[in-house]
Scaffold this motif. Sequence first.
Motif, PDB file in Angstrom:
ATOM      1  N   PRO A 261      42.256  20.785  25.431  1.00  0.00           N
ATOM      2  CA  PRO A 261      43.451  20.684  24.577  1.00  0.00           C
ATOM      3  C   PRO A 261      44.686  20.309  25.395  1.00  0.00           C
ATOM      4  N   GLY A 262      45.538  19.487  24.812  1.00  0.00           N
ATOM      5  CA  GLY A 262      46.770  19.080  25.469  1.00  0.00           C
ATOM      6  C   GLY A 262      46.605  17.930  26.446  1.00  0.00           C
ATOM      7  N   VAL A 263      45.400  17.402  26.564  1.00  0.00           N
ATOM      8  CA  VAL A 263      45.150  16.280  27.474  1.00  0.00           C
ATOM      9  C   VAL A 263      44.993  15.021  26.644  1.00  0.00           C
ATOM     10  N   SER A 264      45.675  13.974  27.069  1.00  0.00           N
ATOM     11  CA  SER A 264      45.559  12.696  26.369  1.00  0.00           C
ATOM     12  C   SER A 264      45.488  11.576  27.394  1.00  0.00           C
ATOM     13  N   PHE A 265      45.024  10.434  26.942  1.00  0.00           N
ATOM     14  CA  PHE A 265      44.915   9.263  27.805  1.00  0.00           C
ATOM     15  C   PHE A 265      45.950   8.244  27.381  1.00  0.00           C
ATOM     16  N   SER A 266      46.643   7.693  28.356  1.00  0.00           N
ATOM     17  CA  SER A 266      47.638   6.668  28.073  1.00  0.00           C
ATOM     18  C   SER A 266      47.313   5.442  28.908  1.00  0.00           C
TER      19      SER A 266
ATOM     20  N   THR B 112      49.003   2.821  29.013  1.00  0.00           N
ATOM     21  CA  THR B 112      50.239   2.211  29.509  1.00  0.00           C
ATOM     22  C   THR B 112      51.008   3.120  30.454  1.00  0.00           C
ATOM     23  N   GLY B 113      50.523   4.322  30.700  1.00  0.00           N
ATOM     24  CA  GLY B 113      51.114   5.201  31.702  1.00  0.00           C
ATOM     25  C   GLY B 113      52.430   5.853  31.327  1.00  0.00           C
ATOM     26  N   GLU B 114      52.620   6.200  30.047  1.00  0.00           N
ATOM     27  CA  GLU B 114      53.890   6.809  29.645  1.00  0.00           C
ATOM     28  C   GLU B 114      54.175   8.117  30.380  1.00  0.00           C
ATOM     29  N   GLY B 115      53.142   8.932  30.593  1.00  0.00           N
ATOM     30  CA  GLY B 115      53.348  10.208  31.280  1.00  0.00           C
ATOM     31  C   GLY B 115      53.821  10.016  32.702  1.00  0.00           C
ATOM     32  N   PHE B 116      53.263   9.058  33.385  1.00  0.00           N
ATOM     33  CA  PHE B 116      53.688   8.753  34.749  1.00  0.00           C
ATOM     34  C   PHE B 116      55.106   8.205  34.760  1.00  0.00           C
ATOM     35  N   LEU B 117      55.392   7.284  33.853  1.00  0.00           N
ATOM     36  CA  LEU B 117      56.720   6.662  33.805  1.00  0.00           C
ATOM     37  C   LEU B 117      57.795   7.677  33.456  1.00  0.00           C
ATOM     38  N   ALA B 118      57.454   8.697  32.680  1.00  0.00           N
ATOM     39  CA  ALA B 118      58.432   9.719  32.300  1.00  0.00           C
ATOM     40  C   ALA B 118      58.886  10.547  33.498  1.00  0.00           C
ATOM     41  N   GLN B 119      58.081  10.604  34.546  1.00  0.00           N
ATOM     42  CA  GLN B 119      58.431  11.379  35.736  1.00  0.00           C
ATOM     43  C   GLN B 119      59.362  10.622  36.679  1.00  0.00           C
TER      44      GLN B 119
ATOM     45  N   LEU C 207      50.949  -7.604  31.764  1.00  0.00           N
ATOM     46  CA  LEU C 207      49.510  -7.754  31.536  1.00  0.00           C
ATOM     47  C   LEU C 207      49.023  -6.679  30.570  1.00  0.00           C
ATOM     48  N   PRO C 208      48.007  -6.988  29.774  1.00  0.00           N
ATOM     49  CA  PRO C 208      47.423  -5.964  28.902  1.00  0.00           C
ATOM     50  C   PRO C 208      46.786  -4.852  29.735  1.00  0.00           C
ATOM     51  N   PRO C 209      46.730  -3.629  29.206  1.00  0.00           N
ATOM     52  CA  PRO C 209      46.148  -2.506  29.961  1.00  0.00           C
ATOM     53  C   PRO C 209      44.705  -2.750  30.408  1.00  0.00           C
ATOM     54  N   VAL C 210      43.924  -3.471  29.611  1.00  0.00           N
ATOM     55  CA  VAL C 210      42.532  -3.737  29.988  1.00  0.00           C
ATOM     56  C   VAL C 210      42.481  -4.593  31.252  1.00  0.00           C
ATOM     57  N   VAL C 211      43.368  -5.560  31.356  1.00  0.00           N
ATOM     58  CA  VAL C 211      43.404  -6.417  32.543  1.00  0.00           C
ATOM     59  C   VAL C 211      43.819  -5.605  33.768  1.00  0.00           C
ATOM     60  N   LEU C 212      44.793  -4.723  33.599  1.00  0.00           N
ATOM     61  CA  LEU C 212      45.215  -3.867  34.717  1.00  0.00           C
ATOM     62  C   LEU C 212      44.065  -2.966  35.175  1.00  0.00           C
ATOM     63  N   ALA C 213      43.326  -2.421  34.217  1.00  0.00           N
ATOM     64  CA  ALA C 213      42.186  -1.570  34.566  1.00  0.00           C
ATOM     65  C   ALA C 213      41.120  -2.372  35.302  1.00  0.00           C
ATOM     66  N   LEU C 214      40.840  -3.570  34.854  1.00  0.00           N
ATOM     67  CA  LEU C 214      39.860  -4.417  35.532  1.00  0.00           C
ATOM     68  C   LEU C 214      40.312  -4.774  36.943  1.00  0.00           C
ATOM     69  N   ILE C 215      41.588  -5.058  37.105  1.00  0.00           N
ATOM     70  CA  ILE C 215      42.115  -5.362  38.438  1.00  0.00           C
ATOM     71  C   ILE C 215      41.916  -4.164  39.363  1.00  0.00           C
ATOM     72  N   GLN C 216      42.157  -2.960  38.848  1.00  0.00           N
ATOM     73  CA  GLN C 216      41.980  -1.766  39.668  1.00  0.00           C
ATOM     74  C   GLN C 216      40.518  -1.549  40.040  1.00  0.00           C
ATOM     75  N   VAL C 217      39.611  -1.775  39.094  1.00  0.00           N
ATOM     76  CA  VAL C 217      38.187  -1.591  39.375  1.00  0.00           C
ATOM     77  C   VAL C 217      37.714  -2.609  40.415  1.00  0.00           C
ATOM     78  N   VAL C 218      38.104  -3.858  40.257  1.00  0.00           N
ATOM     79  CA  VAL C 218      37.698  -4.896  41.212  1.00  0.00           C
ATOM     80  C   VAL C 218      38.313  -4.615  42.588  1.00  0.00           C
ATOM     81  N   SER C 219      39.577  -4.205  42.618  1.00  0.00           N
ATOM     82  CA  SER C 219      40.222  -3.874  43.889  1.00  0.00           C
ATOM     83  C   SER C 219      39.523  -2.705  44.576  1.00  0.00           C
ATOM     84  N   ALA C 220      39.173  -1.685  43.800  1.00  0.00           N
ATOM     85  CA  ALA C 220      38.469  -0.530  44.367  1.00  0.00           C
ATOM     86  C   ALA C 220      37.111  -0.937  44.911  1.00  0.00           C
TER      87      ALA C 220
END
Length: 159
Positions: A99-104, A106-113, A129-142
């Motif tokens: 409870p109280g956990v959500s997925f963003s 676009t990173g709103e929780g991070f940006l709020a800090q 870039l769309p969030p899916v493209v950012l996620a793919l970039i992170q996976v390929v980079s990793a």
Amino acid sequence: MNTKKTFQFIVLTCTVSWVVAGIAIWFGLRQTQGLAYTVFAMAYMLIPAGCAIALQKIYKESVFRPLGIFFKFNRWFFVAVAVPLLITFSALLINLLFPGVSFSATGEGFLAQLPAEQSALAAQQLSILPPVVLALIQVVSAFFAGCTINAFFALGEEL
């Protein structure tokens, strides 16, 4: 298994590790952040490999073959790529059950800090870039980081 060599490896690795750590502390490396610590940690991860290679040289044996290092492509490379991805996404799904956990995406929780001006700038840059493209970039980079520089230093500990 040769228990004498195993014992020598363990004693040598622990001795060198403690001596190197003691020297680092003696010279003032106390913080676990910054460039000096990063370089130290990277070098420290290579100590077990250096000790294994040194013992191989002392015993006048081949360095890589007895230590199990092979550079041939095999099916376990696919497992090495897939398992971390499965664990990451499984952890995400399990966390979403709490409870109280959500997925963003676009990173709103991070940006709020962040401070307001940095948050606005980061949001603008992330919206390119769309969030899916950012996620793919992170996976390929990793994947590439894991197969190159991270693998080299991890091999130092796993050898």
